[in-house]
Scaffold this motif. Structure first.
Motif, PDB file in Angstrom:
ATOM      1  N   GLY A 116      -0.060 -25.270  -1.685  1.00 64.52           N
ATOM      2  CA  GLY A 116      -1.101 -26.165  -2.169  1.00 64.52           C
ATOM      3  C   GLY A 116      -2.467 -25.591  -1.858  1.00 64.52           C
ATOM      4  O   GLY A 116      -2.630 -24.400  -1.616  1.00 64.52           O
ATOM      5  N   SER A 117      -3.484 -26.441  -1.871  1.00 62.61           N
ATOM      6  CA  SER A 117      -4.846 -26.024  -1.570  1.00 62.61           C
ATOM      7  C   SER A 117      -5.461 -26.984  -0.567  1.00 62.61           C
ATOM      8  O   SER A 117      -5.099 -28.163  -0.514  1.00 62.61           O
ATOM      9  CB  SER A 117      -5.696 -25.971  -2.845  1.00 62.61           C
ATOM     10  N   LYS A 118      -6.408 -26.471   0.213  1.00 65.62           N
ATOM     11  CA  LYS A 118      -7.045 -27.285   1.248  1.00 65.62           C
ATOM     12  C   LYS A 118      -8.485 -26.824   1.420  1.00 65.62           C
ATOM     13  O   LYS A 118      -8.786 -25.624   1.307  1.00 65.62           O
ATOM     14  CB  LYS A 118      -6.297 -27.168   2.571  1.00 65.62           C
ATOM     15  N   THR A 119      -9.381 -27.769   1.677  1.00 67.61           N
ATOM     16  CA  THR A 119     -10.783 -27.469   1.951  1.00 67.61           C
ATOM     17  C   THR A 119     -11.103 -27.872   3.381  1.00 67.61           C
ATOM     18  O   THR A 119     -10.818 -28.997   3.797  1.00 67.61           O
ATOM     19  CB  THR A 119     -11.718 -28.213   0.978  1.00 67.61           C
ATOM     20  N   VAL A 120     -11.695 -26.934   4.135  1.00 65.85           N
ATOM     21  CA  VAL A 120     -12.054 -27.167   5.536  1.00 65.85           C
ATOM     22  C   VAL A 120     -13.572 -27.078   5.656  1.00 65.85           C
ATOM     23  O   VAL A 120     -14.172 -26.055   5.313  1.00 65.85           O
ATOM     24  CB  VAL A 120     -11.387 -26.139   6.463  1.00 65.85           C
ATOM     25  N   ASN A 121     -14.210 -28.154   6.108  1.00 67.07           N
ATOM     26  CA  ASN A 121     -15.650 -28.181   6.308  1.00 67.07           C
ATOM     27  C   ASN A 121     -15.967 -27.894   7.773  1.00 67.07           C
ATOM     28  O   ASN A 121     -15.462 -28.575   8.671  1.00 67.07           O
ATOM     29  CB  ASN A 121     -16.227 -29.539   5.898  1.00 67.07           C
ATOM     30  N   VAL A 122     -16.813 -26.911   8.015  1.00 68.14           N
ATOM     31  CA  VAL A 122     -17.173 -26.494   9.365  1.00 68.14           C
ATOM     32  C   VAL A 122     -18.380 -27.301   9.828  1.00 68.14           C
ATOM     33  O   VAL A 122     -19.405 -27.371   9.128  1.00 68.14           O
ATOM     34  CB  VAL A 122     -17.486 -24.991   9.408  1.00 68.14           C
ATOM     35  N   GLY A 123     -18.281 -27.929  10.995  1.00 69.60           N
ATOM     36  CA  GLY A 123     -19.370 -28.719  11.533  1.00 69.60           C
ATOM     37  C   GLY A 123     -20.524 -27.870  12.033  1.00 69.60           C
ATOM     38  O   GLY A 123     -20.399 -26.658  12.250  1.00 69.60           O
ATOM     39  N   SER A 124     -21.671 -28.505  12.230  1.00 68.66           N
ATOM     40  CA  SER A 124     -22.875 -27.774  12.629  1.00 68.66           C
ATOM     41  C   SER A 124     -22.753 -27.176  14.025  1.00 68.66           C
ATOM     42  O   SER A 124     -23.438 -26.209  14.349  1.00 68.66           O
ATOM     43  CB  SER A 124     -24.087 -28.710  12.571  1.00 68.66           C
ATOM     44  N   GLY A 125     -21.876 -27.726  14.872  1.00 71.50           N
ATOM     45  CA  GLY A 125     -21.760 -27.197  16.227  1.00 71.50           C
ATOM     46  C   GLY A 125     -20.570 -26.291  16.450  1.00 71.50           C
ATOM     47  O   GLY A 125     -20.400 -25.743  17.548  1.00 71.50           O
ATOM     48  N   GLN A 126     -19.744 -26.099  15.434  1.00 69.56           N
ATOM     49  CA  GLN A 126     -18.562 -25.260  15.616  1.00 69.56           C
ATOM     50  C   GLN A 126     -18.936 -23.782  15.667  1.00 69.56           C
ATOM     51  O   GLN A 126     -19.786 -23.309  14.918  1.00 69.56           O
ATOM     52  CB  GLN A 126     -17.561 -25.481  14.470  1.00 69.56           C
ATOM     53  N   GLN A 127     -18.271 -23.068  16.566  1.00 67.64           N
ATOM     54  CA  GLN A 127     -18.486 -21.635  16.687  1.00 67.64           C
ATOM     55  C   GLN A 127     -17.252 -20.830  16.294  1.00 67.64           C
ATOM     56  O   GLN A 127     -17.353 -19.609  16.091  1.00 67.64           O
ATOM     57  CB  GLN A 127     -18.881 -21.274  18.129  1.00 67.64           C
ATOM     58  N   ARG A 128     -16.104 -21.478  16.165  1.00 69.27           N
ATOM     59  CA  ARG A 128     -14.870 -20.781  15.801  1.00 69.27           C
ATOM     60  C   ARG A 128     -13.994 -21.706  14.960  1.00 69.27           C
ATOM     61  O   ARG A 128     -13.899 -22.905  15.247  1.00 69.27           O
ATOM     62  CB  ARG A 128     -14.107 -20.326  17.052  1.00 69.27           C
ATOM     63  N   VAL A 129     -13.382 -21.152  13.935  1.00 69.22           N
ATOM     64  CA  VAL A 129     -12.535 -21.919  13.023  1.00 69.22           C
ATOM     65  C   VAL A 129     -11.235 -21.147  12.830  1.00 69.22           C
ATOM     66  O   VAL A 129     -11.250 -19.921  12.659  1.00 69.22           O
ATOM     67  CB  VAL A 129     -13.222 -22.139  11.654  1.00 69.22           C
ATOM     68  N   GLU A 130     -10.112 -21.861  12.840  1.00 67.51           N
ATOM     69  CA  GLU A 130      -8.804 -21.255  12.597  1.00 67.51           C
ATOM     70  C   GLU A 130      -8.138 -21.977  11.435  1.00 67.51           C
ATOM     71  O   GLU A 130      -7.941 -23.191  11.481  1.00 67.51           O
ATOM     72  CB  GLU A 130      -7.914 -21.344  13.840  1.00 67.51           C
ATOM     73  N   VAL A 131      -7.811 -21.225  10.374  1.00 72.25           N
ATOM     74  CA  VAL A 131      -7.134 -21.794   9.209  1.00 72.25           C
ATOM     75  C   VAL A 131      -5.946 -20.913   8.855  1.00 72.25           C
ATOM     76  O   VAL A 131      -5.872 -19.751   9.257  1.00 72.25           O
ATOM     77  CB  VAL A 131      -8.091 -21.913   7.994  1.00 72.25           C
ATOM     78  N   GLY A 132      -5.014 -21.489   8.099  1.00 69.80           N
ATOM     79  CA  GLY A 132      -3.836 -20.745   7.670  1.00 69.80           C
ATOM     80  C   GLY A 132      -3.387 -21.188   6.296  1.00 69.80           C
ATOM     81  O   GLY A 132      -3.686 -22.303   5.857  1.00 69.80           O
ATOM     82  N   MET A 133      -2.702 -20.295   5.596  1.00 73.53           N
ATOM     83  CA  MET A 133      -2.155 -20.642   4.284  1.00 73.53           C
ATOM     84  C   MET A 133      -0.878 -19.842   4.052  1.00 73.53           C
ATOM     85  O   MET A 133      -0.714 -18.735   4.552  1.00 73.53           O
ATOM     86  CB  MET A 133      -3.177 -20.391   3.168  1.00 73.53           C
ATOM     87  N   MET A 134       0.021 -20.450   3.283  1.00 75.48           N
ATOM     88  CA  MET A 134       1.274 -19.807   2.890  1.00 75.48           C
ATOM     89  C   MET A 134       1.596 -20.272   1.478  1.00 75.48           C
ATOM     90  O   MET A 134       1.803 -21.468   1.244  1.00 75.48           O
ATOM     91  CB  MET A 134       2.401 -20.190   3.855  1.00 75.48           C
TER      92      MET A 134
END
Length: 228
Positions: A122-140
């Protein structure tokens, strides 16, 4: 009674990469919207036969023919081919298969353990917050879109097997930009990293294109009604 037709031959990752490259070119040329590319890229990496791939590019123009390469006269003569060895070929094939299985297990674990979101078929949208310094996402067998603030410069990392990670504007550096690390792991799909303004522009373009398409459809319907 006629015999049943033979089964369609399966395709491999070389064919999938070729079709994904055409889809990326169509996205860059404005023939596909970002949402359409995400959907087709996911289907591309899940395709099993040539007909599955052809259905994704049937409405796209053929790429221009590549220019023939001219061999240099001073080129060294080709080395004689090494003698074929069935045992050596089977050994190399076994190692490649083991490597692919091992990498698939590793990537699968990384996808399932992603902290900020994962997409499977499927598909997914991840919004990064103003204070985040690291993001981890995955897809298959899917697609993930990561939207970062405009004051961010992304440092991408991670492992994407048989897929692509797209980070154009968001990965540019500049003054007064804070760095955010985006780790993207996955296989058979795509990861798109975009700044908020870039995402908004793409959304406006998509809406205008859909509106023009609906207007053309309505005009065609009115013409058909007048003819009647």
């Amino acid at each position: 009674m006629e015999p049943p037709p033979p089964p369609e031959m399966r395709i491999g990752d070389r064919e999938r990469r070729e079709v994904d490259a055409r889809l990326q070119e169509a996205l860059a040329d404005g023939m596909l919207t970002l949402a359409e590319y995400d959907e087709r890229a996911a289907l591309c990496w899940a395709a099993r036969t040539r007909s599955d791939l052809n259905a994704l590019i049937v409405d796209l123009p053929e790429p221009p023919p590549s220019e023939p390469t001219v061999a240099l006269e001073t080129a060294a003569p080709a080395a004689p081919a090494a003698p074929d060895s069935g045992m050596l070929g089977r050994a190399i094939g076994g190692l490649v298969t083991a490597a692919v299985i091992g990498s698939g297990i590793f990537v699968g674990i990384q996808v399932l353990s992603a902290d900020d979101g994962a997409s499977v078929f499927g598909s997914k949208t991840v919004n990064v917050g103003s204070g985040q310094q690291r993001v981890e996402v995955g897809m298959m067998f899917g697609s993930v879109r990561v939207i970062v603030p405009d004051d961010v410069s992304v440092r991408p990392s991670g492992t994407v097997v048989f897929g692509s990670t797209n980070c154009n504007e968001a990965c540019r550096t500049g003054p007064n930009l804070r760095e955010v690390a985006v780790e993207a792991d996955g296989a058979f799909g795509s990861v798109s990293i975009m700044r908020q303004s870039e995402f908004d522009r793409a959304a406006i373009t998509d809406r205008n294109r859909d509106r023009d398409r609906d207007r053309d459809w309505d005009d065609d319907s009115d013409d058909d009604s007048d003819d009647d």
